[in-house]
Design a protein around this motif. Structure first.
Motif, PDB file in Angstrom:
ATOM      1  N   ILE A 171      26.577  39.887  68.530  1.00  0.00           N
ATOM      2  CA  ILE A 171      26.296  40.497  67.360  1.00  0.00           C
ATOM      3  C   ILE A 171      25.064  41.346  67.516  1.00  0.00           C
ATOM      4  CG2 ILE A 171      25.045  38.873  65.873  1.00  0.00           C
ATOM      5  CD1 ILE A 171      27.294  39.731  63.731  1.00  0.00           C
ATOM      6  N   ALA A 175      23.878  44.783  62.748  1.00  0.00           N
ATOM      7  CA  ALA A 175      24.860  44.131  61.768  1.00  0.00           C
ATOM      8  C   ALA A 175      24.240  43.115  60.971  1.00  0.00           C
ATOM      9  CB  ALA A 175      25.796  43.305  62.706  1.00  0.00           C
ATOM     10  N   CYS A 176      23.020  42.696  61.428  1.00  0.00           N
ATOM     11  CA  CYS A 176      22.240  41.721  60.442  1.00  0.00           C
ATOM     12  C   CYS A 176      21.572  42.462  59.379  1.00  0.00           C
ATOM     13  CB  CYS A 176      20.950  41.165  61.452  1.00  0.00           C
ATOM     14  SG  CYS A 176      21.559  39.958  62.850  1.00  0.00           S
ATOM     15  N   PHE A 179      24.218  43.477  56.525  1.00  0.00           N
ATOM     16  CA  PHE A 179      24.654  42.357  55.632  1.00  0.00           C
ATOM     17  C   PHE A 179      23.425  41.427  55.187  1.00  0.00           C
ATOM     18  CE2 PHE A 179      28.266  42.747  58.452  1.00  0.00           C
ATOM     19  CZ  PHE A 179      29.186  43.317  57.784  1.00  0.00           C
ATOM     20  N   TYR A 181      21.770  39.284  56.451  1.00  0.00           N
ATOM     21  CA  TYR A 181      21.660  37.889  57.178  1.00  0.00           C
ATOM     22  C   TYR A 181      21.254  37.604  58.578  1.00  0.00           C
ATOM     23  CZ  TYR A 181      25.123  36.225  53.669  1.00  0.00           C
ATOM     24  OH  TYR A 181      25.840  35.907  52.498  1.00  0.00           O
ATOM     25  N   ARG A 183      20.936  36.389  62.533  1.00  0.00           N
ATOM     26  CA  ARG A 183      21.863  36.356  63.546  1.00  0.00           C
ATOM     27  C   ARG A 183      22.721  35.134  63.615  1.00  0.00           C
ATOM     28  NH1 ARG A 183      22.797  38.787  68.754  1.00  0.00           N
ATOM     29  NH2 ARG A 183      23.660  37.159  70.034  1.00  0.00           N
ATOM     30  N   GLU A 185      23.394  33.030  61.058  1.00  0.00           N
ATOM     31  CA  GLU A 185      24.083  32.992  59.993  1.00  0.00           C
ATOM     32  C   GLU A 185      25.339  33.751  60.148  1.00  0.00           C
ATOM     33  OE1 GLU A 185      21.254  32.253  56.135  1.00  0.00           O
ATOM     34  OE2 GLU A 185      21.331  34.322  57.104  1.00  0.00           O
ATOM     35  N   LEU A 186      25.221  35.151  60.745  1.00  0.00           N
ATOM     36  CA  LEU A 186      26.280  36.059  61.258  1.00  0.00           C
ATOM     37  C   LEU A 186      27.380  35.278  62.173  1.00  0.00           C
ATOM     38  CD1 LEU A 186      24.954  39.774  60.743  1.00  0.00           C
ATOM     39  CD2 LEU A 186      26.525  38.433  59.148  1.00  0.00           C
ATOM     40  N   HIS A 189      29.404  32.901  60.505  1.00  0.00           N
ATOM     41  CA  HIS A 189      30.483  33.570  59.671  1.00  0.00           C
ATOM     42  C   HIS A 189      31.489  33.935  60.460  1.00  0.00           C
ATOM     43  CE1 HIS A 189      32.649  36.406  56.956  1.00  0.00           C
ATOM     44  NE2 HIS A 189      32.317  37.242  58.022  1.00  0.00           N
ATOM     45  N   ILE A 197      31.847  36.935  53.817  1.00  0.00           N
ATOM     46  CA  ILE A 197      31.421  38.276  53.525  1.00  0.00           C
ATOM     47  C   ILE A 197      32.519  38.928  53.041  1.00  0.00           C
ATOM     48  CG2 ILE A 197      30.651  40.155  54.819  1.00  0.00           C
ATOM     49  CD1 ILE A 197      28.990  38.498  56.461  1.00  0.00           C
ATOM     50  N   ARG A 227      26.835  41.487  50.699  1.00  0.00           N
ATOM     51  CA  ARG A 227      25.395  41.243  51.207  1.00  0.00           C
ATOM     52  C   ARG A 227      25.103  39.858  50.951  1.00  0.00           C
ATOM     53  NH1 ARG A 227      21.714  44.431  53.587  1.00  0.00           N
ATOM     54  NH2 ARG A 227      20.334  43.433  51.871  1.00  0.00           N
ATOM     55  N   LYS A 228      23.961  39.311  51.602  1.00  0.00           N
ATOM     56  CA  LYS A 228      23.147  38.191  51.156  1.00  0.00           C
ATOM     57  C   LYS A 228      22.761  38.317  49.882  1.00  0.00           C
ATOM     58  CE  LYS A 228      20.302  34.725  53.063  1.00  0.00           C
ATOM     59  NZ  LYS A 228      19.516  34.200  54.271  1.00  0.00           N
TER      60      LYS A 228
END
Length: 334
Positions: A171, A175-176, A179, A181, A183, A185-186, A189, A197, A227-228
Protein backbone atom coordinates in the motif's frame (compact mmCIF):
# COMPACT_ATOMS: atom_id res chain seq x y z
CA UNK A 1 43.47 -75.41 -11.90
CA UNK A 2 44.95 -72.86 -9.51
CA UNK A 3 46.60 -71.10 -12.42
CA UNK A 4 43.25 -70.92 -14.20
CA UNK A 5 41.63 -69.29 -11.17
CA UNK A 6 44.42 -66.71 -11.00
CA UNK A 7 44.05 -65.96 -14.69
CA UNK A 8 40.28 -65.58 -14.29
CA UNK A 9 40.74 -63.21 -11.34
CA UNK A 10 43.29 -61.20 -13.30
CA UNK A 11 40.92 -60.88 -16.26
CA UNK A 12 38.07 -59.81 -13.96
CA UNK A 13 40.25 -57.18 -12.28
CA UNK A 14 41.41 -55.93 -15.65
CA UNK A 15 37.83 -55.49 -16.75
CA UNK A 16 36.98 -53.69 -13.53
CA UNK A 17 39.96 -51.35 -13.86
CA UNK A 18 39.06 -50.70 -17.51
CA UNK A 19 35.47 -49.92 -16.60
CA UNK A 20 36.64 -47.65 -13.78
CA UNK A 21 39.02 -45.87 -16.13
CA UNK A 22 36.20 -45.38 -18.63
CA UNK A 23 33.95 -44.04 -15.87
CA UNK A 24 36.67 -41.63 -14.73
CA UNK A 25 37.16 -40.40 -18.30
CA UNK A 26 33.39 -39.86 -18.65
CA UNK A 27 33.29 -38.04 -15.32
CA UNK A 28 36.26 -35.87 -16.29
CA UNK A 29 34.61 -35.04 -19.62
CA UNK A 30 31.36 -34.14 -17.85
CA UNK A 31 33.18 -32.04 -15.28
CA UNK A 32 35.13 -30.26 -18.01
CA UNK A 33 31.93 -29.08 -19.72
CA UNK A 34 29.57 -28.65 -16.75
CA UNK A 35 29.27 -25.30 -14.93
CA UNK A 36 30.49 -26.94 -11.71
CA UNK A 37 33.90 -27.49 -10.13
CA UNK A 38 34.67 -30.06 -7.43
CA UNK A 39 37.76 -29.84 -5.26
CA UNK A 40 39.51 -31.15 -2.17
CA UNK A 41 41.99 -29.46 0.15
CA UNK A 42 44.35 -30.64 2.87
CA UNK A 43 44.33 -29.28 6.41
CA UNK A 44 46.56 -26.38 5.29
CA UNK A 45 43.88 -25.43 2.76
CA UNK A 46 46.05 -26.36 -0.24
CA UNK A 47 44.23 -27.83 -3.23
CA UNK A 48 44.85 -31.56 -3.68
CA UNK A 49 42.18 -32.16 -6.35
CA UNK A 50 40.39 -29.93 -8.83
CA UNK A 51 37.93 -30.96 -11.54
CA UNK A 52 35.61 -28.91 -13.70
CA UNK A 53 35.48 -25.50 -15.32
CA UNK A 54 36.94 -22.43 -13.72
CA UNK A 55 39.04 -19.33 -14.24
CA UNK A 56 42.26 -21.18 -13.25
CA UNK A 57 43.38 -24.46 -14.78
CA UNK A 58 43.99 -27.54 -12.60
CA UNK A 59 47.77 -27.17 -13.09
CA UNK A 60 47.63 -23.60 -11.76
CA UNK A 61 45.56 -24.56 -8.73
CA UNK A 62 47.01 -27.84 -7.37
CA UNK A 63 49.24 -27.39 -4.32
CA UNK A 64 48.28 -23.76 -3.81
CA UNK A 65 45.95 -21.86 -1.47
CA UNK A 66 43.38 -19.22 -2.36
CA UNK A 67 45.78 -16.53 -1.10
CA UNK A 68 48.19 -17.53 -3.88
CA UNK A 69 45.49 -17.59 -6.55
CA UNK A 70 43.13 -14.71 -5.82
CA UNK A 71 43.29 -11.04 -4.91
CA UNK A 72 43.52 -10.57 -1.15
CA UNK A 73 40.08 -8.97 -0.90
CA UNK A 74 38.50 -12.02 -2.59
CA UNK A 75 40.68 -14.68 -0.91
CA UNK A 76 40.26 -13.63 2.74
CA UNK A 77 36.46 -14.24 3.05
CA UNK A 78 36.77 -17.57 1.16
CA UNK A 79 39.59 -18.78 3.43
CA UNK A 80 37.62 -17.68 6.51
CA UNK A 81 34.73 -19.93 5.40
CA UNK A 82 37.05 -22.92 4.90
CA UNK A 83 38.81 -22.43 8.24
CA UNK A 84 35.48 -22.35 10.01
CA UNK A 85 34.58 -25.77 8.53
CA UNK A 86 38.02 -27.15 9.52
CA UNK A 87 37.51 -25.91 13.10
CA UNK A 88 33.84 -26.88 13.57
CA UNK A 89 33.26 -29.71 11.12
CA UNK A 90 29.94 -28.10 10.18
CA UNK A 91 29.17 -28.08 6.42
CA UNK A 92 28.43 -24.71 4.85
CA UNK A 93 26.94 -23.24 1.72
CA UNK A 94 27.70 -19.68 0.65
CA UNK A 95 27.64 -17.35 -2.31
CA UNK A 96 31.21 -16.19 -2.97
CA UNK A 97 32.59 -13.79 -5.55
CA UNK A 98 35.87 -13.54 -7.42
CA UNK A 99 37.09 -10.49 -9.30
CA UNK A 100 38.49 -11.58 -12.69
CA UNK A 101 39.74 -9.67 -15.74
CA UNK A 102 36.35 -10.34 -17.38
CA UNK A 103 34.42 -8.95 -14.43
CA UNK A 104 33.00 -10.12 -11.12
CA UNK A 105 32.06 -13.81 -11.06
CA UNK A 106 29.72 -15.34 -8.48
CA UNK A 107 29.70 -18.97 -7.24
CA UNK A 108 27.36 -21.04 -5.11
CA UNK A 109 29.88 -22.99 -2.97
CA UNK A 110 29.30 -26.02 -0.70
CA UNK A 111 32.06 -27.30 1.61
CA UNK A 112 32.21 -30.16 4.13
CA UNK A 113 34.96 -31.69 6.29
CA UNK A 114 36.94 -34.80 5.31
CA UNK A 115 37.83 -37.14 8.19
CA UNK A 116 40.25 -40.03 8.52
CA UNK A 117 39.42 -43.45 9.99
CA UNK A 118 39.72 -42.07 13.53
CA UNK A 119 37.28 -39.22 12.82
CA UNK A 120 39.93 -36.50 12.77
CA UNK A 121 39.39 -33.70 10.23
CA UNK A 122 42.19 -33.94 7.68
CA UNK A 123 40.89 -31.70 4.93
CA UNK A 124 37.90 -30.40 3.01
CA UNK A 125 35.85 -31.43 0.00
CA UNK A 126 33.61 -29.11 -1.89
CA UNK A 127 31.87 -28.07 -5.06
CA UNK A 128 31.00 -24.74 -6.61
CA UNK A 129 28.53 -23.73 -9.31
CA UNK A 130 28.86 -20.50 -11.22
CA UNK A 131 25.74 -18.39 -10.76
CA UNK A 132 26.97 -15.13 -12.27
CA UNK A 133 24.18 -14.85 -14.83
CA UNK A 134 21.51 -15.71 -12.28
CA UNK A 135 23.02 -13.21 -9.84
CA UNK A 136 23.03 -10.48 -12.49
CA UNK A 137 19.40 -11.26 -13.36
CA UNK A 138 18.49 -11.10 -9.68
CA UNK A 139 20.23 -7.74 -9.35
CA UNK A 140 18.39 -6.37 -12.40
CA UNK A 141 15.10 -7.75 -11.08
CA UNK A 142 15.72 -6.17 -7.69
CA UNK A 143 16.53 -2.84 -9.35
CA UNK A 144 13.36 -3.05 -11.47
CA UNK A 145 11.27 -3.87 -8.41
CA UNK A 146 12.83 -0.98 -6.49
CA UNK A 147 12.07 1.37 -9.39
CA UNK A 148 8.47 0.15 -9.56
CA UNK A 149 8.22 0.52 -5.78
CA UNK A 150 9.36 4.15 -6.01
CA UNK A 151 6.86 4.89 -8.78
CA UNK A 152 4.01 3.39 -6.76
CA UNK A 153 5.09 5.07 -3.52
CA UNK A 154 5.29 8.45 -5.25
CA UNK A 155 2.04 7.97 -7.19
CA UNK A 156 -0.60 10.61 -6.38
CA UNK A 157 -3.35 7.98 -6.48
CA UNK A 158 -3.87 5.66 -3.50
CA UNK A 159 -2.71 2.12 -4.36
CA UNK A 160 -3.03 -1.35 -2.83
CA UNK A 161 -2.03 -4.92 -3.73
CA UNK A 162 -3.67 -8.01 -2.21
CA UNK A 163 -2.50 -11.60 -2.70
CA UNK A 164 -4.70 -14.47 -3.89
CA UNK A 165 -5.75 -15.13 -0.28
CA UNK A 166 -6.93 -11.54 0.19
CA UNK A 167 -4.02 -10.45 2.39
CA UNK A 168 -2.76 -6.95 1.66
CA UNK A 169 0.95 -7.02 0.81
CA UNK A 170 1.49 -3.47 -0.37
CA UNK A 171 0.00 0.00 0.00
CA UNK A 172 1.37 3.47 -0.70
CA UNK A 173 1.57 6.74 1.19
CA UNK A 174 -1.29 8.32 -0.80
CA UNK A 175 -3.66 5.66 0.57
CA UNK A 176 -2.51 6.44 4.11
CA UNK A 177 -3.22 10.14 3.55
CA UNK A 178 -6.63 9.45 1.99
CA UNK A 179 -7.92 7.34 4.88
CA UNK A 180 -5.95 8.95 7.71
CA UNK A 181 -4.51 5.64 8.96
CA UNK A 182 -0.93 4.42 9.31
CA UNK A 183 0.53 1.92 6.86
CA UNK A 184 0.26 -0.94 9.38
CA UNK A 185 -3.37 -0.11 10.15
CA UNK A 186 -4.31 -0.09 6.47
CA UNK A 187 -2.43 -3.33 5.78
CA UNK A 188 -4.46 -4.95 8.56
CA UNK A 189 -7.72 -3.54 7.17
CA UNK A 190 -7.20 -4.64 3.59
CA UNK A 191 -6.24 -8.08 4.93
CA UNK A 192 -9.64 -8.37 6.60
CA UNK A 193 -8.50 -7.58 10.13
CA UNK A 194 -8.96 -4.67 12.53
CA UNK A 195 -10.56 -1.44 11.27
CA UNK A 196 -13.49 -1.25 8.86
CA UNK A 197 -13.44 1.46 6.19
CA UNK A 198 -16.25 0.70 3.73
CA UNK A 199 -19.56 1.73 5.33
CA UNK A 200 -21.94 -1.06 6.37
CA UNK A 201 -24.56 -0.22 3.72
CA UNK A 202 -22.01 -0.87 0.95
CA UNK A 203 -20.68 -4.16 2.36
CA UNK A 204 -23.19 -6.51 0.62
CA UNK A 205 -22.42 -4.87 -2.73
CA UNK A 206 -18.68 -5.14 -2.01
CA UNK A 207 -18.97 -8.87 -1.22
CA UNK A 208 -20.81 -9.43 -4.52
CA UNK A 209 -18.18 -7.50 -6.48
CA UNK A 210 -15.34 -9.52 -4.92
CA UNK A 211 -17.07 -12.82 -5.72
CA UNK A 212 -17.61 -11.89 -9.39
CA UNK A 213 -14.03 -10.88 -10.16
CA UNK A 214 -12.04 -13.16 -12.50
CA UNK A 215 -8.41 -13.29 -13.66
CA UNK A 216 -7.76 -10.47 -16.12
CA UNK A 217 -10.94 -8.60 -15.27
CA UNK A 218 -10.95 -4.89 -14.46
CA UNK A 219 -13.76 -3.46 -12.35
CA UNK A 220 -14.54 0.17 -11.52
CA UNK A 221 -16.87 0.80 -8.59
CA UNK A 222 -17.81 3.66 -6.28
CA UNK A 223 -17.86 3.18 -2.51
CA UNK A 224 -18.75 5.20 0.54
CA UNK A 225 -15.88 5.00 3.07
CA UNK A 226 -15.09 6.40 6.50
CA UNK A 227 -11.77 8.04 7.41
CA UNK A 228 -10.12 7.51 10.78
CA UNK A 229 -11.43 10.92 11.91
CA UNK A 230 -15.00 9.87 11.03
CA UNK A 231 -15.32 11.92 7.84
CA UNK A 232 -17.29 10.19 5.08
CA UNK A 233 -15.78 10.10 1.59
CA UNK A 234 -16.87 8.89 -1.82
CA UNK A 235 -14.12 6.96 -3.62
CA UNK A 236 -13.78 5.28 -6.99
CA UNK A 237 -11.76 2.03 -6.98
CA UNK A 238 -10.29 0.50 -10.14
CA UNK A 239 -9.26 -3.12 -9.43
CA UNK A 240 -7.52 -5.58 -11.77
CA UNK A 241 -7.16 -9.31 -11.11
CA UNK A 242 -3.62 -10.34 -12.08
CA UNK A 243 -2.55 -13.69 -13.57
CA UNK A 244 -1.66 -15.14 -10.15
CA UNK A 245 -5.05 -14.17 -8.71
CA UNK A 246 -3.76 -11.16 -6.77
CA UNK A 247 -5.71 -7.88 -6.81
CA UNK A 248 -4.11 -4.60 -7.85
CA UNK A 249 -6.13 -1.50 -7.17
CA UNK A 250 -5.97 2.28 -7.56
CA UNK A 251 -8.40 4.60 -5.79
CA UNK A 252 -9.34 8.25 -6.07
CA UNK A 253 -11.37 10.62 -3.96
CA UNK A 254 -14.54 11.66 -5.83
CA UNK A 255 -16.27 13.31 -2.86
CA UNK A 256 -16.27 16.78 -4.45
CA UNK A 257 -17.57 15.40 -7.74
CA UNK A 258 -20.42 13.57 -6.01
CA UNK A 259 -21.29 16.72 -4.04
CA UNK A 260 -21.37 18.70 -7.28
CA UNK A 261 -23.61 16.08 -8.87
CA UNK A 262 -25.98 16.18 -5.93
CA UNK A 263 -25.93 20.00 -5.97
CA UNK A 264 -26.66 19.96 -9.69
CA UNK A 265 -29.72 17.74 -9.16
CA UNK A 266 -31.02 20.07 -6.46
CA UNK A 267 -30.51 23.12 -8.72
CA UNK A 268 -32.44 21.44 -11.50
CA UNK A 269 -35.29 20.65 -9.07
CA UNK A 270 -35.30 24.23 -7.77
CA UNK A 271 -35.34 25.56 -11.31
CA UNK A 272 -38.30 23.37 -12.18
CA UNK A 273 -40.14 24.51 -9.03
CA UNK A 274 -39.40 28.16 -9.78
CA UNK A 275 -40.64 27.76 -13.35
CA UNK A 276 -43.90 26.31 -12.07
CA UNK A 277 -44.37 29.24 -9.72
CA UNK A 278 -43.67 31.73 -12.52
CA UNK A 279 -46.18 29.97 -14.72
CA UNK A 280 -48.76 30.11 -11.91
CA UNK A 281 -48.10 33.84 -11.46
CA UNK A 282 -48.37 34.49 -15.19
CA UNK A 283 -51.67 32.66 -15.50
CA UNK A 284 -53.06 34.28 -12.36
CA UNK A 285 -52.07 37.74 -13.57
CA UNK A 286 -53.81 37.21 -16.90
CA UNK A 287 -56.95 36.02 -15.18
CA UNK A 288 -57.00 38.71 -12.50
CA UNK A 289 -56.48 41.49 -15.06
CA UNK A 290 -59.98 40.81 -16.37
CA UNK A 291 -61.73 40.76 -12.99
CA UNK A 292 -62.77 44.45 -13.17
CA UNK A 293 -64.92 43.67 -16.20
CA UNK A 294 -66.74 40.80 -14.54
CA UNK A 295 -69.90 40.55 -12.43
CA UNK A 296 -69.87 39.04 -8.92
CA UNK A 297 -70.64 35.62 -10.36
CA UNK A 298 -67.92 36.09 -12.92
CA UNK A 299 -65.42 37.03 -10.21
CA UNK A 300 -66.35 33.90 -8.29
CA UNK A 301 -65.80 31.79 -11.42
CA UNK A 302 -62.43 33.39 -12.05
CA UNK A 303 -61.32 32.78 -8.49
CA UNK A 304 -62.38 29.15 -8.74
CA UNK A 305 -60.35 28.85 -11.93
CA UNK A 306 -57.30 30.37 -10.21
CA UNK A 307 -57.61 27.89 -7.35
CA UNK A 308 -57.90 24.94 -9.76
CA UNK A 309 -54.93 26.11 -11.83
CA UNK A 310 -52.86 26.47 -8.66
CA UNK A 311 -53.86 22.99 -7.51
CA UNK A 312 -52.96 21.37 -10.85
CA UNK A 313 -49.63 23.15 -11.24
CA UNK A 314 -48.55 22.44 -7.67
CA UNK A 315 -49.70 18.82 -7.74
CA UNK A 316 -51.77 19.37 -4.56
CA UNK A 317 -54.90 17.45 -3.63
CA UNK A 318 -56.67 20.56 -2.36
CA UNK A 319 -56.37 24.32 -2.87
CA UNK A 320 -58.26 27.38 -1.48
CA UNK A 321 -58.19 31.16 -1.83
CA UNK A 322 -59.21 33.91 0.54
CA UNK A 323 -59.73 37.67 0.18
CA UNK A 324 -59.39 40.31 2.89
CA UNK A 325 -61.04 43.73 2.53
CA UNK A 326 -59.93 45.52 5.71
CA UNK A 327 -56.35 46.88 5.36
CA UNK A 328 -56.21 47.28 9.15
CA UNK A 329 -56.77 43.59 9.71
CA UNK A 330 -54.19 41.18 8.22
CA UNK A 331 -55.82 38.33 6.42
CA UNK A 332 -55.49 34.95 8.23
CA UNK A 333 -56.99 32.04 6.26
CA UNK A 334 -56.75 29.76 9.31
Amino acid sequence: EELGQLLGLAITNARLFSALADRNRQLSLAMATAPVRVFSLDSDLRYTLIEGTGYHSAAQVLGKTDLELLPLADAEPIIAIKRRVIETGVPTRDIIHVNTPTGMRYYDQTIEAVRDASGKIVGLAGASWEVTEQRQLNIKLAEAEAHARRLIEDAPEPYFLRDVHGRCIDINEAACQLFGYSRDELLAHFSGEGIEIVVATDMPRLATALAERQVGSVSVNEWKVRRKDGQLLDIEARVKILADGSQQGFMRDITDRKKAERTGVRLVELEKSHSKRLEMLRRSTLVISSIERLTADGVRSVLQRIVEEARVLSGADYAAIGIGTDPERPFDPW
